[in-house]
Enzyme design. Structure first.
Site: not given
Ligand code: AGP
Length: 608
Positions: A2, A27, A74, A100-101, A481, A485, A488, A504, A603
Site C-alpha cells: 500500500c 510498490r 495491496w 498502510n499497515g 535467487e 526470479k 515471481e 537426500h 515492492k
Molecule cells: C525480490 O525480487 C523480491 N521482490 C523480494 O524478495 C524482495 O527482495 C524482499 O521483499 C526484500 O525487499 P527489500 O530488499 O526492499 O528489503
C-alpha cells in the site's frame, strides 16, 4: 505494498494525487482510491485494478479539490475489490481515511463496534479505524484520533480528512513510514519521498506514534501525550527521477540492463587499488570498532537475503569472521543472543521491509551496532541504522529485484575485502580481488549482448511447470535467487537447491518434465557438481547449464549451455544470476505474465 499520497494547497489536488499514486505504483497494488472535501462534504472514488482506471473515473466526476488523500491498496484483510479499496469512512461519512499497515486486533474491535450497532461495508481492518474515530468524534477530530490510537495494535500509517476541517490532513505514523513534504503554501504526504520530490525536497519524517496536523501553510506534530513537539525539517538530496523504461519493453528488462552501470556506481570511489583494499566515506565506524568485530549477523528478506547469504560465505572465507545470514522474519522471534563484538548488517533495497526493520529494532534494543546496505535515501532502515552503505543502483521500479541484488553483492564484496585486508589478506590478493571486481561491468555487458541465445532457450523451455536450480558453494545462494526470479515473474514452481543435497530427497522429483538450471561457475566444487548433474541426467532430467567459458566438463552433460565470462569464485554469482534474470524474464514474457508488477507481489513489503 500500500502507498499513501496526500496533497493540500491551492493547486489541482486530484491531478497531483493521481500523479503521486503513479509514482507509488512500483510498490505493487490491486486497487486505488482517492477522497477529498468539496462544498463541505467528503467526495471519493475507488477502482479495482490500475490507477488509470481511477484516473478515468475521477475525470468523469469533474472534481475541483484542494485537499486530497489517496492510496494504492495491496490486499491483506479482504480480497481485492472496489468496496475494500481505500479510502474508508465512518458511519456518518464525515471522515475518510487511507491506511498502510495492519491493525492486528481489528477482529475484536470490529465485533465490539458491531455490538454497538455499527454497520461495516468492507472486510478491511482499515474500516475499523475509520469507524472508531467516527464513534469518538464529538466535535474535536484530534481528540477523537487520540482516543482511538491507544485501542489499536499493529503497524499503521494513516492519512485522514474530516469534512468539518476542510483545510487540514491528519497524518499518523506507527511502525509504518510516512513523510511530509513541505512546499510553498502547500504540503504533501506520502509513503515514499520519490512521489513528491519533483515538488519539494524539504521533508519531515514522522517517527513512531507521532500525529501531524498538516495545513497548506503550517505543520504541527504531536507525541502520544498530545504534546506538540518540535520537528526539524530535512533537505532531501535525491534527484527527481522521471522514471522511464526508455526503449525497453519493461522496467525489469531495463533494470537488468542497468547492471553494468549500477556496478560501476557501487564501486566508484570505494577502493584503493594501491593498497588492495576498499574504503567507504559513509562508514562511520572507526578502525578499532571494525577490528573488534568477532561475529557478523546479516539480516534481510527475499533477494536481499540471498545477497546476504553470499556475503556470509565471502566474509567467513576471506575475512575469517563467523557470519550468520538470517531471514529477518524468522530471526526476530528467536530471542537472539547479541554479544558486544557482534556487527549487524541489515540489507534492504527499499529500506522499508517491515520484518527487517523489526529485527533491527530488536537488536538495537539489545545494544547491537547496525550497518545498513540500502538503496533508498531517507528510508526507515537508513534512519534507524548507525551507518549506511548506499547501493547507488538508481530507483528500482520492477517489483522483482535485479540490479539491487548485483549492487548488494558488490558492496558486500568490497566490505569483505576491507575486513579481510584489516586481518589476514595480503595486499597482492586484495589487488587481484579488486581487478576481478573492476572486470564485472564489462562481463555483465557481454552476457547482455548474448540475450538472443538466452531468449531462444527460454522460449524452448517456457512450457515446463517445474524447475530445479542447482549450485554448490557460492552458487547455492545464486541458485536460490535464480529460482526466486522464475517463481515471481513467470509464476513457475522453481526450487533452488544445494546440488549435493538433491540425493537426500528432492531427486525423486526429477524426470523429463522437470528441467534443471545448473549454476556451474564455482571452481572449488565444480567436479562434485558435475557428478550431481550426472545423477539428474540418469533420471531423464534436462540440464540447462550456466557455465564459464572454457568449462569443457559440462559439454557432455548439458542439454543447453549458456556461457558466462570466468571470474573468481567469490564474484561468480553475479554473471550467473544475470543469466537467471534474463532466463526468467524471457520465460515470463513468453507466458504473457505481468512482469513489472507480478500478481500478489509488492515492492516494499511493509507488513509483517
Ligand atoms: C525480490 O525480487 C523480491 N521482490 C523480494 O524478495 C524482495 O527482495 C524482499 O521483499 C526484500 O525487499 P527489500 O530488499 O526492499 O528489503
Amino acid at each position: 505494498m500500500c502507498g499513501i499520497f496526500g496533497y493540500i494547497g491551492s493547486r489541482d489536488a486530484v491531478k497531483i494525487a493521481i500523479n503521486g499514486l503513479k509514482k507509488l505504483e512500483y510498490r505493487g497494488y490491486d486497487s486505488a482510491g482517492i477522497a477529498g472535501i468539496k462544498d463541505g462534504k467528503i467526495v471519493s472514488a475507488k477502482e479495482l485494478g490500475k490507477i488509470t482506471a481511477l484516473e478515468k473515473e475521477v475525470a468523469k466526476m469533474n472534481l475541483d479539490l484542494h485537499v486530497a488523500i489517496s492510496q494504492t491498496r495491496w490486499a491483506t484483510h479482504g480480497k481485492p475489490s472496489k468496496i475494500n479499496a481505500h479510502p474508508h469512512f465512518d458511519a456518518t461519512h464525515q471522515l475518510a481515511l487511507v491506511h498502510n499497515g495492519i491493525i492486528e486486533n481489528y477482529e475484536a474491535l470490529r465485533t465490539s463496534l458491531k455490538d454497538k450497532g455499527v454497520h461495516f461495508v468492507s472486510d478491511t481492518d482499515t474500516e475499523v479505524v475509520a469507524q472508531l474515530i467516527g464513534a469518538h468524534y464529538k466535535g474535536d477530530i484530534l481528540k477523537a484520533v487520540f482516543e482511538t490510537l491507544p485501542l489499536l495494535k499493529g503497524a499503521y500509517a494513516i492519512a485522514l480528512i474530516h469534512q468539518d476541517y476542510p483545510d487540514q490532513i491528519i497524518a499518523i505514523s506507527h511502525n509504518a513510514p510516512l513523510v511530509i513534504g513541505i512546499g510553498e503554501n502547500e504540503a504533501f504526504i506520502s509513503s515514499d519521498t520519490h512521489s513528491f520530490v519533483a515538488h519539494t525536497r524539504e521533508v519531515v519524517f514522522l517517527e513512531n506514534s507521532e500525529v501531524a496536523v498538516i495545513k497548506a501553510d503550517k505543520l504541527e506534530v504531536f507525541n502520544t501525550a498530545l504534546e506538540q513537539i518540535e520537528k526539524k525539517s530535512e533537505q532531501l538530496s535525491i534527484e527527481a527521477i522521471e522514471s522511464s523504461k526508455g526503449n525497453y519493453e519493461h522496467y525489469t528488462l531495463k533494470e537488468i540492463h542497468d547492471q553494468p552501470q549500477a556496478v560501476r556506481n557501487a564501486l566508484s570511489g570505494r577502493f584503493l587499488q594501491e593498497y588492495g583494499t576498499a574504503s567507504f566515506d559513509s562508514l562511520n565506524f572507526d578502525v578499532n570498532e571494525l577490528l573488534n568485530v568477532k561475529r557478523i549477523l546479516i539480516l534481510a528478506c527475499g533477494t536481499s537475503w540471498h545477497a546476504g547469504y553470499m556475503g556470509a560465505y565471502m566474509l567467513e572465507d576471506k575475512a575469517r569472521i563467523p557470519v550468520q545470514a538470517e531471514i529477518a522474519s524468522e530471526f526476530r522471534y528467536k530471542n537472539p543472543i547479541v554479544q558486544n563484538d557482534t556487527l549487524v548488517i541489515a540489507i534492504s533495497q527499499s529500506g522499508e521491509t517491515a520484518d527487517t526493520i523489526a529485527a533491527v529494532r530488536e537488536l538495537k534494543a539489545k545494544g547491537a551496532k547496525i550497518l545498513a546496505l540500502c538503496n533508498v535515501e531517507g528510508s526507515t532502515l537508513v534512519r534507524e541504522a548507525d551507518s549506511t552503505l548506499f547501493l547507488r543502483a538508481g530507483q528500482e521500479i520492477g517489483v522483482c529485484s535485479t540490479k539491487a541484488f548485483t549492487s548488494q553483492v558488490v558492496i558486500l564484496s568490497l566490505f569483505t575485502l576491507m575486513m579481510a585486508r584489516m586481518r589476514h589478506m595480503s595486499k597482492q590478493d586484495g589487488q587481484e580481488f579488486l581487478k576481478a571486481l573492476e572486470r564485472l561491468p564489462d562481463q555483465i555487458d557481454s552476457i547482455l549482448k548474448n540475450s538472443a541465445h538466452i531468449e531462444a532457450i527460454a522460449k524452448k523451455y517456457a512450457h515446463y511447470e517445474n524447475f530445479f536450480y542447482l549450485g554448490r558453494h557460492y552458487m547455492y545462494p545464486a541458485s536460490l535467487e535464480g529460482a526466486l526470479k522464475l517463481k515471481e515473474i513467470a509464476y513457475i514452481n522453481a526450487n533452488g537447491y544445494p546440488a549435493g543435497e538433491m540425493k537426500h530427497g528432492p531427486i525423486a522429483l526429477i524426470n523429463e518434465n522437470c528441467p534443471t538450471v545448473a549454476l556451474c561457475s564455482n571452481n572449488l566444487t565444480h567436479e562434485k557438481l558435475l557428478s550431481n548433474l550426472m545423477e539428474v541426467k540418469s533420471r531423464n532430467g534436462l540440464v540447462i547449464a550456466i557455465a564459464e567459458e572454457g568449462d569443457k566438463g559440462i559439454e557432455k552433460i548439458a542439454d543447453e549451455i549458456i556461457r558466462v565470462p570466468a571470474t573468481i569464485d567469490e564474484l561468480a554469482c553475479i554473471p550467473a544470476v544475470v543469466v537467471t534474470q534474463l532466463l526468467a524474464y524471457f520465460i515470463a514474457k513468453e507466458r504473457g505474465a505481468d512482469i513489472d508488477q507480478p500478481r500478489n507481489l509488492a515492492k516494499a513489503v511493509t507488513v509483517e
